[in-house]
Design a protein around this motif. Structure first.
Motif, PDB file in Angstrom:
ATOM      1  N   LYS B  73       0.825  -1.217   0.000  1.00 60.36           N
ATOM      2  CA  LYS B  73       0.000   0.000   0.000  1.00 60.36           C
ATOM      3  C   LYS B  73       0.859   1.269   0.000  1.00 60.36           C
ATOM      4  O   LYS B  73       0.399   2.328  -0.414  1.00 60.36           O
ATOM      5  N   ASP B 161      -0.308   8.606   8.710  1.00 59.59           N
ATOM      6  CA  ASP B 161      -1.294   8.024   9.625  1.00 59.59           C
ATOM      7  C   ASP B 161      -2.464   7.357   8.919  1.00 59.59           C
ATOM      8  O   ASP B 161      -3.502   7.120   9.527  1.00 59.59           O
ATOM      9  N   ASN B 162      -2.311   7.051   7.626  1.00 58.26           N
ATOM     10  CA  ASN B 162      -3.392   6.315   6.974  1.00 58.26           C
ATOM     11  C   ASN B 162      -2.870   5.316   5.935  1.00 58.26           C
ATOM     12  O   ASN B 162      -2.779   5.639   4.754  1.00 58.26           O
ATOM     13  N   PRO B 163      -2.520   4.112   6.366  1.00 62.28           N
ATOM     14  CA  PRO B 163      -1.973   3.119   5.444  1.00 62.28           C
ATOM     15  C   PRO B 163      -2.944   2.787   4.311  1.00 62.28           C
ATOM     16  O   PRO B 163      -2.530   2.591   3.172  1.00 62.28           O
ATOM     17  N   MET B 168      -6.504  10.176   2.321  1.00 55.82           N
ATOM     18  CA  MET B 168      -7.166  10.497   3.587  1.00 55.82           C
ATOM     19  C   MET B 168      -6.185  10.727   4.739  1.00 55.82           C
ATOM     20  O   MET B 168      -6.560  10.684   5.903  1.00 55.82           O
ATOM     21  N   ASP B 170      -4.153  12.422   7.475  1.00 54.18           N
ATOM     22  CA  ASP B 170      -4.251  13.662   8.254  1.00 54.18           C
ATOM     23  C   ASP B 170      -2.858  14.213   8.547  1.00 54.18           C
ATOM     24  O   ASP B 170      -2.640  15.407   8.537  1.00 54.18           O
ATOM     25  N   TYR B 173       3.983  11.876   8.639  1.00 56.22           N
ATOM     26  CA  TYR B 173       5.057  11.950   9.638  1.00 56.22           C
ATOM     27  C   TYR B 173       6.424  12.196   8.995  1.00 56.22           C
ATOM     28  O   TYR B 173       7.276  12.867   9.577  1.00 56.22           O
ATOM     29  N   SER B 191       8.653   9.722  17.204  1.00 58.33           N
ATOM     30  CA  SER B 191       8.419   8.305  16.907  1.00 58.33           C
ATOM     31  C   SER B 191       6.924   8.042  16.895  1.00 58.33           C
ATOM     32  O   SER B 191       6.159   8.705  17.602  1.00 58.33           O
ATOM     33  N   THR B 192       6.520   7.136  16.046  1.00 59.84           N
ATOM     34  CA  THR B 192       5.103   6.759  15.947  1.00 59.84           C
ATOM     35  C   THR B 192       5.023   5.247  15.821  1.00 59.84           C
ATOM     36  O   THR B 192       6.024   4.584  15.526  1.00 59.84           O
ATOM     37  N   LYS B 193       3.825   4.737  16.034  1.00 62.19           N
ATOM     38  CA  LYS B 193       3.613   3.296  15.893  1.00 62.19           C
ATOM     39  C   LYS B 193       2.549   3.030  14.852  1.00 62.19           C
ATOM     40  O   LYS B 193       1.625   3.819  14.693  1.00 62.19           O
ATOM     41  N   ALA B 194       2.687   1.921  14.169  1.00 64.24           N
ATOM     42  CA  ALA B 194       1.655   1.512  13.220  1.00 64.24           C
ATOM     43  C   ALA B 194       1.692   0.001  13.080  1.00 64.24           C
ATOM     44  O   ALA B 194       2.717  -0.625  13.354  1.00 64.24           O
TER      45      ALA B 194
END
Lengths: 160, 204
Positions: B73, B161-163, B168, B170, B173, B191-194
């Motif tokens: 994706k 923030d939208n795989p 879409m 927002d 990062y 740092s972020t997580k997904a």
């Protein structure tokens, strides 16, 4: 007579279908899902995060099924993280084929960064991942299980 | 005394076997650490290192692969990221960390095919022997590390923030992190997580 049996069959089929659909709760937001991580009963809750596209997840599902069937005091919930637009095309056909007995819910909240830490701050985001708790005691694992015994030994670590 | 030596020898053997056999990606880089360079083969046959980029102001290192649906994706977005930032001095280097004996679709040959199909403009390199991803601490694909000019890790996590849907998003990062580095400030979030696919390696 034929008509009656046909209607009966149709009714049965519809019941079956509604049953299958009733089993599948879709949570679009983590906030609505979160209560499943905080049941305050005496049971051991095994929350497994998986998806149909995740091969190691699929491979370990039988162990969770076995666990779910083995003890009344253990409740397994399989949380599918399948994409929203693949629930009908991928997830439902998969569930129909597999006939899983554990509870299954779908969590489609993709604002992952907002909620992964609320499951466990140890979770980097890889799946499979499993959160096991009883009351306040919990354990988290971001790795697949190779046997039901492996899950049981982790459960034993929180059986106080 | 002799028994002691034999025992130490055995313990030594045991420890070295353990150290050798275990890949432990949990203890990799944190934001602020200096990242190590690497030399990995890209799909065009060339070896690629961070130090090849003499004029780089930073680096976007993406652990990704052919087979993970999340990675798939993001393929177009990774390509766009490279087109957007390479000329500005922030090249993308994509690393496939998976063991192809577990995931055949992630073999070097399969990488070449995928890179060709998708027209990857960035080097898509193979972590042969899986030496690099545990050092970085990558656990999943996609997993992004943004480094500054001095190879200090400035950002670890997701691309945006939208795989599911690039339209879409927002918050992007990576855009945010690069803009921060350009301004000379630390990215927020750093740092972020997904959700992603676990990196495939043989467990001891």
């Amino acid at each position: 007579m034929k008509f009656i049996s046909l209607s009966a069959l149709l009714t049965l089929m519809m019941l079956e279908m509604s049953h299958a659909q009733a089993e599948l709760t879709v949570y679009e937001s983590f906030d609505d899902f979160e209560h499943l991580l905080h049941s305050d009963d005496d049971k051991i809750h095994v929350i497994n995060f998986w998806a149909t596209w995740c091969k190691p997840c699929i491979e370990e599902l039988p162990y969770f099924e076995e666990l779910n069937a083995s003890e009344d005091n253990i409740e397994v919930i399989l949380v599918s993280l399948d994409f929203k637009n693949q629930i009908e095309t991928k997830l439902k056909p998969f569930l129909e084929r597999q006939k899983l007995q554990s509870d299954i819910v779908v969590l489609t909240d993709t604002k992952y960064n907002n909620w992964l830490d609320k499951v466990s701050d140890e979770w980097s985001g890889a799946i499979p991942a499993t959160y096991i708790y009883r009351g306040k005691a919990s354990v988290f694992r971001e790795e697949d299980f190779k046997s039901v015994e492996e899950i049981e030994s982790i459960i034993n670590s929180i059986k106080i | 005394m002799r028994q002691f030596f034999i025992l130490s020898f055995l313990v030594g053997c045991f420890l070295s076997v353990q150290l050798h056999a275990e890949i432990n990606p949990g203890n990799g880089y944190k934001v602020g650490d200096k990242a190590a360079d690497f030399s990995l083969k890209s799909v065009d046959g060339q070896m690629v290192s961070l130090s090849d980029y003499k004029d780089a102001k930073g680096y976007i290192v993406v652990f990704t692969c052919n087979t993970c649906p999340f990675s798939v994706k993001y393929e177009d977005r990774i390509n766009e990221m490279h087109q957007k930032y390479a000329d500005a001095g922030y090249p993308v280097i994509a690393i496939n960390p998976n063991d192809p004996s577990i995931k055949t679709g992630d073999s070097y040959d399969a990488m070449k095919i995928r890179a060709e199909e998708k027209g990857f403009d960035f080097p898509y390199v193979f972590d042969e022997g899986q030496k690099v991803f545990p050092v970085y601490g990558a656990t999943k694909t996609p997993h992004v590390y943004i480094l500054d000019q001095d190879m200090i890790v400035k950002y670890i996590g997701a691309i945006d923030d939208n795989p599911g849907d690039a339209e879409m998003v927002d918050m992007n990062y990576v855009d945010n992190a690069i803009a921060s580095i350009q301004k000379g400030v630390n990215p927020d979030p750093a740092s972020t997580k997904a959700i992603g696919c676990s990196i495939k390696y043989k467990k001891s």
